[in-house]
Design a protein around this motif. Structure first.
Motif, PDB file in Angstrom:
ATOM      1  N   SER A  34       0.785  -7.296  -1.243  1.00 47.80           N
ATOM      2  CA  SER A  34       1.079  -6.185  -0.347  1.00 47.80           C
ATOM      3  C   SER A  34       0.784  -6.550   1.098  1.00 47.80           C
ATOM      4  O   SER A  34       1.529  -6.178   2.016  1.00 47.80           O
ATOM      5  CB  SER A  34       0.261  -4.981  -0.791  1.00 47.80           C
ATOM      6  OG  SER A  34       0.294  -3.993   0.183  1.00 47.80           O
ATOM      7  N   THR A  64       4.164   0.087   2.876  1.00 47.94           N
ATOM      8  CA  THR A  64       3.369   1.194   2.313  1.00 47.94           C
ATOM      9  C   THR A  64       3.929   1.613   0.969  1.00 47.94           C
ATOM     10  O   THR A  64       3.198   1.837   0.004  1.00 47.94           O
ATOM     11  CB  THR A  64       3.404   2.421   3.250  1.00 47.94           C
ATOM     12  OG1 THR A  64       3.774   2.002   4.535  1.00 47.94           O
ATOM     13  CG2 THR A  64       2.092   3.138   3.246  1.00 47.94           C
ATOM     14  N   ARG A  67       2.974  -0.896  -1.600  1.00 45.57           N
ATOM     15  CA  ARG A  67       1.564  -0.847  -1.999  1.00 45.57           C
ATOM     16  C   ARG A  67       1.298   0.324  -2.926  1.00 45.57           C
ATOM     17  O   ARG A  67       0.634   0.202  -3.945  1.00 45.57           O
ATOM     18  CB  ARG A  67       0.697  -0.756  -0.753  1.00 45.57           C
ATOM     19  CG  ARG A  67      -0.781  -1.047  -1.046  1.00 45.57           C
ATOM     20  CD  ARG A  67      -1.644  -0.611   0.099  1.00 45.57           C
ATOM     21  NE  ARG A  67      -1.506   0.815   0.303  1.00 45.57           N
ATOM     22  CZ  ARG A  67      -1.528   1.408   1.490  1.00 45.57           C
ATOM     23  NH1 ARG A  67      -1.683   0.710   2.581  1.00 45.57           N
ATOM     24  NH2 ARG A  67      -1.372   2.705   1.596  1.00 45.57           N
ATOM     25  N   ASP A  68       1.846   1.476  -2.602  1.00 43.43           N
ATOM     26  CA  ASP A  68       1.606   2.649  -3.444  1.00 43.43           C
ATOM     27  C   ASP A  68       2.164   2.452  -4.842  1.00 43.43           C
ATOM     28  O   ASP A  68       1.513   2.739  -5.846  1.00 43.43           O
ATOM     29  CB  ASP A  68       2.229   3.895  -2.811  1.00 43.43           C
ATOM     30  CG  ASP A  68       1.534   4.262  -1.518  1.00 43.43           C
ATOM     31  OD1 ASP A  68       2.132   4.998  -0.716  1.00 43.43           O
ATOM     32  OD2 ASP A  68       0.387   3.807  -1.321  1.00 43.43           O
ATOM     33  N   SER A  69       3.414   1.957  -4.890  1.00 41.67           N
ATOM     34  CA  SER A  69       3.996   1.791  -6.219  1.00 41.67           C
ATOM     35  C   SER A  69       3.304   0.672  -6.974  1.00 41.67           C
ATOM     36  O   SER A  69       3.167   0.732  -8.200  1.00 41.67           O
ATOM     37  CB  SER A  69       5.506   1.540  -6.129  1.00 41.67           C
ATOM     38  OG  SER A  69       5.792   0.546  -5.193  1.00 41.67           O
ATOM     39  N   LEU A  83       0.128  -0.111  -6.893  1.00 46.97           N
ATOM     40  CA  LEU A  83      -1.114   0.404  -7.480  1.00 46.97           C
ATOM     41  C   LEU A  83      -0.824   1.237  -8.713  1.00 46.97           C
ATOM     42  O   LEU A  83      -1.545   1.188  -9.716  1.00 46.97           O
ATOM     43  CB  LEU A  83      -1.867   1.227  -6.430  1.00 46.97           C
ATOM     44  CG  LEU A  83      -2.450   0.363  -5.301  1.00 46.97           C
ATOM     45  CD1 LEU A  83      -3.119   1.228  -4.246  1.00 46.97           C
ATOM     46  CD2 LEU A  83      -3.446  -0.630  -5.862  1.00 46.97           C
ATOM     47  N   PHE A  84       0.273   2.002  -8.626  1.00 41.92           N
ATOM     48  CA  PHE A  84       0.694   2.795  -9.768  1.00 41.92           C
ATOM     49  C   PHE A  84       0.978   1.892 -10.971  1.00 41.92           C
ATOM     50  O   PHE A  84       0.583   2.152 -12.111  1.00 41.92           O
ATOM     51  CB  PHE A  84       1.940   3.581  -9.347  1.00 41.92           C
ATOM     52  CG  PHE A  84       2.406   4.569 -10.355  1.00 41.92           C
ATOM     53  CD1 PHE A  84       3.600   4.372 -11.025  1.00 41.92           C
ATOM     54  CD2 PHE A  84       1.670   5.702 -10.639  1.00 41.92           C
ATOM     55  CE1 PHE A  84       4.042   5.290 -11.943  1.00 41.92           C
ATOM     56  CE2 PHE A  84       2.101   6.618 -11.555  1.00 41.92           C
ATOM     57  CZ  PHE A  84       3.300   6.410 -12.217  1.00 41.92           C
TER      58      PHE A  84
END
Lengths: 293, 419, 642
Positions: free
Chosen positions: C248, C303, C306-308, C310-311
């Motif tokens: 990321s 961003t 990174r969010d996906s 972590l998911f």
């Protein structure tokens, strides 16, 4: 099997009911036949005069054309290549039958004889697969069959889709039938050292003949009657199947009822003939302890 | 049945080995000759189809030395639009196809369907065609099809039953009533007035309409309301209209000489008894609409080139050929169609034909059917509104307002989705 | 550390075998492998597409700015100095910006004003059709946006040519403000830097497996399986998290680089245009660019990634439990143990998966979008609307409206259609079963003559293709010529306009469908009846039971097991019976008689609202699924009791 025979009067009453129902049932068929042989294009068997009497009205309802004429039939063959369409339909339906029977028999045998995880859910899955409306699957099916598999304009594509459509009902029915066959015969064959495949082909299938026949008939019918996918997949006119061709006659504006009727008779004949030939298997095939889950 | 399993399996395999390759091979067109083959789809039958096949036959003969040929595929009308919608976006459709302009907007918006051919048209080409033909096949400034023939409604009458051509709707109603007095129980004016296609003619006459050029629904207008009122007047006061209009019924009544006036299009005439003395004339003018004539929607059938055609220039040349005077003559005389080029109407065989010349005159007062995608949102609410007014007796203003609201809603949704 | 390293380093067959036989290690390793392969696979795939997206944004953005400035300058030069000055302007601009190709095209007069070499304007040739078409398309897009009041269509066209070059076309307006020309540039693609994905992923996988094996060997008495599973979760979670954050960060860095390079490209392009215009004696007013760097879909990539990611880490880590709790191993064993059964079932299941379940999933996915004819080719994420289709369908409660002339039913309403569909299904099945069973009872009478003949004739409706049936009955119900109306008149009644009112229109469909479906029920009932032991009837008769009692207590319970599955199938088929409704009544009047499937078809294929139509289809499916589920449950319950 001694039983008190019902009285002759009751029999006569039952016959009366049967005759009335049968007449009502075959009336539409006779009507179409009369229309086909009438040589005309209107959906009316005879013209009502200005001031019709009771007998005039009755005459119009009787499924007999005013004059017999084969004009509709010759017209139907002349205007379009109905003969080659019929042959196409026979090829596609025949192949569907072979493929469908093969897939359904093997799967039903496994569901009936083998105990394996996923057996119950497999049966449910087949039932569930019938629930999604098939008519709305046109676009994804087109993408899968024509684009990904490259089977457009090629009978294999249609055959595959039709077989898969017919399988669920056939598997349910065949499994129920297999369930009623006593396992002892196969058991003794296994102990004699026969392989599963041999048992399947030489013992089980012949015993299950009525159900296999019904499966074959059902697969044939599914393929024979299907219109929209055949119209969308095929790319050349000579490759159209009969239902697609029949739609040429019932078009947007004025429908040529005479040609439609003649074509309808011709297209229905093979399936009806098959039904007649195989009708003795129908009852026994769909029975025997039933189409149990 | 399956006594000896091995032999059976062997036989089955042998059969499969024979059949399967044939299947895979059959249906796919192996073009052994070099050069280009263009596939063209259409939904014609009968005389129209024969005419098309003749014209394409001569095209193929003339272009054999260049190695360009056209292969036709007839599709049943019911499946035609579906087949195009399924095939074109996947890149698998025809190279050329004949269709009317009503779905053009939708195809262009979805992309990857039709190819603009305006580039190939020079000013002389534009001049060849009757006014309004090329415009009907133009969407947002780009021309997509070469106009082949046009159709619209017109007044079809049995000259034996109605010798004079009515100039106004009052004259038409009077003549219809006169007929009904002479022949009680029959109806003077027969047409499918419950069909929204027919409703447009009256809307347009009064200055109303369905959608504006900018794609807004304009149903809820005073003019459209007046159109409905005229129709209701014909049905309820003058009582000249059929109570249950269906296409088959209109055809039968006309053929049996039980009605003198029919409003319909060229498709109707394909089924009419040729022994009757049929004359086609333009629809009359409506005094209530300040003397404006009834303006039926004009449908222009064009030859479209798809984006996947191997050569858009060659495809365009085919389209040009189909609109040449020689081809147009065949379409007019054999196919009984109305070609779009001006030259054909100087031919006495065409101008003296009471049917072809009648439709040609009607052209002067017809309005092109909008080809924008918003138009597709009319048919369902429009039919509902008509049914409500005609069957349930709902006041036209209410029915139109509701249909308008429905159209606004679905158009807004369609536009939102495009973001 | 040493013993473990030594044993790993040996990798002799005996060591491997002993490892394999140790179930705990196998489970743990499987857990790690599952989590890491799924997690790393998805993360790397997402990273690759994010990186490619940034590359595309960089290349496209560069091309767009260059085209935009070329158009700006070209427009100014032409309006001030005439068409002949455009060629030299373009040549200088091309040199300065280094684009591969530059064309300025005017549409109405079909002239190529500039081709970047400074030559004089020349007319467009046959091969220049695409240039002309693009100018027209730019004008069309601007017009559409203006009419709809939104920026639905791109105002600068961008495409990638076959050779990988990026081609941007920007509009040039005439003095009246119409778009009559365009400036088009082609630029080579920009690669904004690569990511070291392969290194990270392979490293992670090896490290993870080695780590777990090491841990298992070092701590053989590591308590329960749950504890081991927990350890696997922790280890794979940590590894995935580290990798995700590392990748990321790389993507974020790349994004920064792309954004700044785009801003720079914008400035440079404007400077070049300014200079080239000045050389022709024209000053360009320093307008801000119409296209903002922000809109080029580069910002936010990191961003989002990174969010996906972590998911995905969370999900993949949880999936490790499948392996570490023994599920994977047991699945493999099951497969091997029952392989012949699976082989038998394979053809049918594969066929069903491919041709039924794939389209079903496609339909479900489509139902979460607002796909219409307009956006069928855009990437699916742009069309995503979640549950809004379902909300619109299920939330529409305006079934009945109060108007000036009383209550009126809105026939387009979903719940009305559900009502009609349910009414349709129930009445058809009830009638079909009653008639079928009744006829079967009659035919089953012992000693009845001519049974076969009756049976053959009564089965006929099943043999006729159902679209022929539908059209035939449509003809029979024809208001003017149809035999049904003529029969009514014969009996002295008035003709009925069958398709003008909901009730009568419904009856037409009902008659047609009952005609076609009772033979199936009859045959199934016959079969079931014939398997009933006659002695039971004998016994009941001797006890004085009436015919009705015999029927209720012997016949019905015996045929029930056979009938129920057929009834379920019949319900499903009738619910989705498209042909009869579509062809016989066509939903007349005005859609009042539609059932769910015909309505969904019309929405999809006549109004082109594919997403909405797919939601309808999924709802149909759910209704049938719920029905089937409860019906089967109820049946097995009664079977267990009886």
């Amino acid at each position: 099997m001694s039983e008190e025979r019902l009285s002759a009067g009751t029999h006569a009453g039952l016959h009366l009911i049967l005759i009335i129902v049968t007449l009502l049932t075959i009336y539409p068929v006779l009507w179409v036949a009369a229309l086909g042989f009438s040589g005309r294009q209107t959906p009316s068997l005879a013209d009502l005069p200005e001031d019709p009497t009771f007998w005039d009205r009755l005459r119009v309802m009787i499924p007999m054309p005013e004059q017999f004429s084969l004009a509709n039939f010759t017209g139907v063959f002349a205007e379009q290549p109905l003969a080659s369409w019929l042959i196409n339909s026979i090829i596609v339906s025949g192949l569907t039958t072979i493929v469908g029977v093969f897939m359904a028999c093997t799967a039903a045998y496994a569901f009936s004889r083998f105990k394996f995880p996923g057996r119950r859910s497999g049966m449910m899955m087949f039932l569930v697969s019938q629930m999604y409306p098939a008519h709305l699957m046109m676009i994804p099916l087109y993408i899968i069959v024509v684009k990904w598999l490259g089977l457009g304009d090629n009978y294999l594509g249609l055959v595959l889709v039709y077989s898969v459509t017919a399988i669920p009902f056939c598997v349910w029915m065949l499994k129920g039938y297999f369930d009623t066959l006593p396992y002892e015969i196969e058991e003794s064959a296994i102990m004699d050292g026969a392989s599963r495949t041999r048992i399947f082909y030489e013992i089980v299938l012949p015993l299950a003949r009525p159900a296999v026949v019904v499966t074959a008939l059902f697969s044939f019918m599914t393929a024979w009657n299907e219109f929209i996918l055949a119209a969308i997949f095929m790319e050349s006119e000579g490759a159209y199947t009969a239902p697609v061709g029949l739609r040429f006659f019932v078009s947007d504006y004025a429908a040529k009822w005479g040609y439609f009727a003649a074509g309808a008779i011709i297209v229905s004949l093979p399936v009806c003939a098959l039904f007649f030939l195989l009708q003795k298997y129908l009852v026994s095939g769909l029975t025997a302890g039933g189409v149990k889950g | 049945m399956f006594r000896t399993s091995n032999k059976f399996i062997l036989r089955l395999l042998a059969l499969a080995a024979l059949v399967v390759p044939t299947l895979i091979g059959c249906g796919t067109q192996e073009s052994e000759q070099e050069g280009m083959e263009l596939v063209m789809w259409h939904a014609y039958r009968g005389g129209e189809r024969a005419a098309l096949e003749e014209v394409i036959g001569s095209f193929n003969a003339e272009n054999a030395d260049r190695g360009v040929r056209v292969r036709l595929l007839a599709v049943p009308f019911d499946a035609y639009a579906d087949k195009l919608s399924a095939a074109l976006p996947q890149g698998k459709g025809p190279d050329l196809f004949i269709f009317a302009q009503d779905r053009l907007g939708g195809w262009v918006e979805s992309g990857k369907t039709v190819e603009p051919i305006g580039f190939y048209l020079n000013p002389t080409d534009h001049q060849r065609f009757l006014p309004g033909m090329v415009d009907a096949l133009t969407y947002r400034g780009a021309v997509y099809g070469v106009p082949l023939n046009f159709k619209s409604l017109a007044l079809i009458r049995n000259a034996d039953l109605a010798p004079t051509e009515p100039q106004t709707t009052d004259e038409l109603a009077a003549a219809a009533r006169a007929f009904m007095v002479a022949r009680p129980g029959e109806f003077g004016l027969s047409f499918e007035y419950a069909n929204p296609d027919f409703q447009g003619a009256l809307f347009n006459a009064f200055g109303g309409g369905v959608v504006s050029d900018r794609g807004e629904a304009i149903l809820d207008r005073e003019q459209n309301r007046k159109a409905f009122e005229l129709l209701l007047k014909w049905r309820d006061e003058d009582k000249i209209l059929l109570p249950e209009p269906t296409g088959a019924l209109v055809l039968t009544l006309y053929n049996e000489e039980r009605t003198p006036f029919v409003i319909s299009g060229p498709w109707f005439l394909g089924e009419v008894d040729p022994a009757l003395n049929t004359i086609v004339s333009p629809l009359p003018i409506i005094p209530e609409a300040d003397g404006a004539p009834i303006r039926p929607w004009l449908l222009v059938e064009g030859v479209f080139v798809s984006e996947t055609a191997p050569s858009s220039l060659e495809a365009f040349r085919v389209a040009q050929y189909l609109t040449s005077p020689e081809a147009a003559t065949i379409f007019a005389l054999k196919g009984r169609q109305l070609p779009t080029i001006k030259a054909i109407y100087d031919d006495p065989r065409v101008m003296n034909d009471p049917i072809l010349s009648g439709f040609r005159q009607q052209l002067e007062s017809s309005a092109p059917l909008p080809n924008i995608p918003e138009m597709a949102h009319y048919w369902t609410p429009g039919t509902t509104a008509m049914t409500q007014v005609l069957r349930s007796g709902r006041p036209p203003a209410d029915a139109l307002a509701e249909a308008q609201a429905e159209m606004d809603r679905s158009i807004a949704e369609m536009r939102r989705s495009g973001q | 550390m040493t013993t473990a390293d030594a044993s790993l380093g040996q990798s002799s067959s005996s060591v491997m075998r002993s490892l394999w036989r140790d179930r705990r290690i196998v489970d743990a390793v499987l857990g790690v492998v599952i989590a890491l392969s799924v997690g790393l696979g998805v993360i790397m795939w997402t990273a690759r597409s994010a990186s490619d997206g940034l590359d595309t944004a960089a290349s496209a953005g560069s091309a767009i700015f260059k085209a935009e400035m070329a158009a700006l300058g070209g427009e100014a030069v032409q309006n001030a100095k005439g068409a002949d000055a455009v060629g030299p302007f373009a040549a200088q601009y091309k040199n300065q910006t280094g684009v591969e190709a530059l064309s300025i095209v005017s549409a109405p007069d079909r002239i190529l004003l500039a081709d970047g070499t400074g030559a004089a304007p020349r007319p467009l040739g046959v091969g220049d059709k695409d240039l002309y078409d693009r100018v027209v398309r730019l004008a069309a897009h601007a017009e559409t946006n203006e009419i709809e009041g939104q920026k639905r269509k791109p105002e600068i066209l961008i495409a990638q040519s076959d050779q990988g070059r990026y081609r941007a076309s920007a509009p040039i307006r005439s003095a009246d403000g119409d778009i009559v020309a365009m400036a088009e540039v082609e630029t080579a693609p920009v690669v904004a830097g690569g990511l070291r994905l392969l290194l990270w992923s392979s490293g992670g996988l090896v490290f993870g497996i080695a780590g777990i094996v090491f841990a298992m060997r070092q701590f053989p008495g590591l308590g329960t399986q749950k504890a081991r599973a927990g350890l696997v979760v922790v280890v794979s979670g940590l590894i995935l998290m580290v990798i995700a954050l590392g990748v990321s960060a790389q993507i974020a860095a790349k994004e920064e680089g792309v954004l700044s390079s785009l801003a720079l490209a914008q400035e440079n392009a404007f400077a070049a245009a300014e200079a080239a215009a000045a050389a022709q004696g024209v000053t360009l007013s320093k307008e801000p660019s119409a296209t903002s760097v922000r809109s080029l879909q580069a910002r936010g990539t990191a961003t989002l990634f990174r969010d996906s990611a972590l998911f995905v880490v969370a999900g993949a880590t949880l999936m490790s439990l499948f392996g570490s709790l023994g599920g994977a191993r047991r699945l493999g064993q099951t497969f091997v143990a029952h392989r012949s059964a699976y082989a038998y079932v394979a053809p049918a299941v594969l066929g069903a998966l491919l041709l039924v379940f794939f389209p079903l999933i496609y339909g479900v996915l489509m139902s979460f979008t607002d796909t219409t004819l307009f956006n069928v080719n855009t990437p699916i994420m742009e069309r995503w609307t979640g549950l809004s289709n379902y909300g619109a369908i299920l939330g529409d409660f305006d079934i009945v409206q109060r108007t000036a002339d009383g209550l009126r039913v809105d026939y387009q309403n979903f719940y009305w259609t559900v009502f009609v569909t349910l009414l349709w299904t129930v009445s058809n099945v009830v009638l079909g079963v009653t008639i079928g069973l009744g006829l079967a009872l009659v035919l089953n009478t012992p000693g009845l003559k001519g049974k076969t003949v009756y049976r053959i004739l009564l089965v006929l409706p099943w043999a006729v293709p159902n679209y022929i049936t539908a059209l035939t009955w449509r003809g029979m119900f024809h208001p003017q010529f149809g035999v049904i109306n003529q029969g009514i008149e014969l009996a002295g009644g008035e003709r009925i306009s069958w398709f003008d009112h909901f009730g009568t229109s419904f009856l037409t469909g009902l008659a047609t469908n009952v005609w076609l479906s009772f033979p199936f029920m009859m045959v199934v009932s016959l079969g079931a009846l014939q398997s009933i032991n006659r002695d039971m009837y004998e016994a009941a008769r001797l006890e004085g039971a009436s015919w009705w009692q015999q029927f209720r207590h012997i016949t019905l319970p015996s045929v029930q097991p056979a009938l129920i599955p057929s009834i379920i199938l019949s319900v499903v088929w009738t619910f989705n019976m498209f042909n009869v409704i579509y062809l016989t009544s066509a939903g007349e009047p005005a859609g009042a008689n539609e059932i769910l499937i015909t309505k969904a078809y019309k929405i999809g294929f006549e109004q082109y609202r594919y997403g909405y139509s797919a939601a309808y289809a999924v709802i149909i499916f759910m209704i049938l699924f719920v029905y089937g589920y409860f019906q089967v449950k109820a049946t097995s319950a009664t079977e267990a009791k009886g």
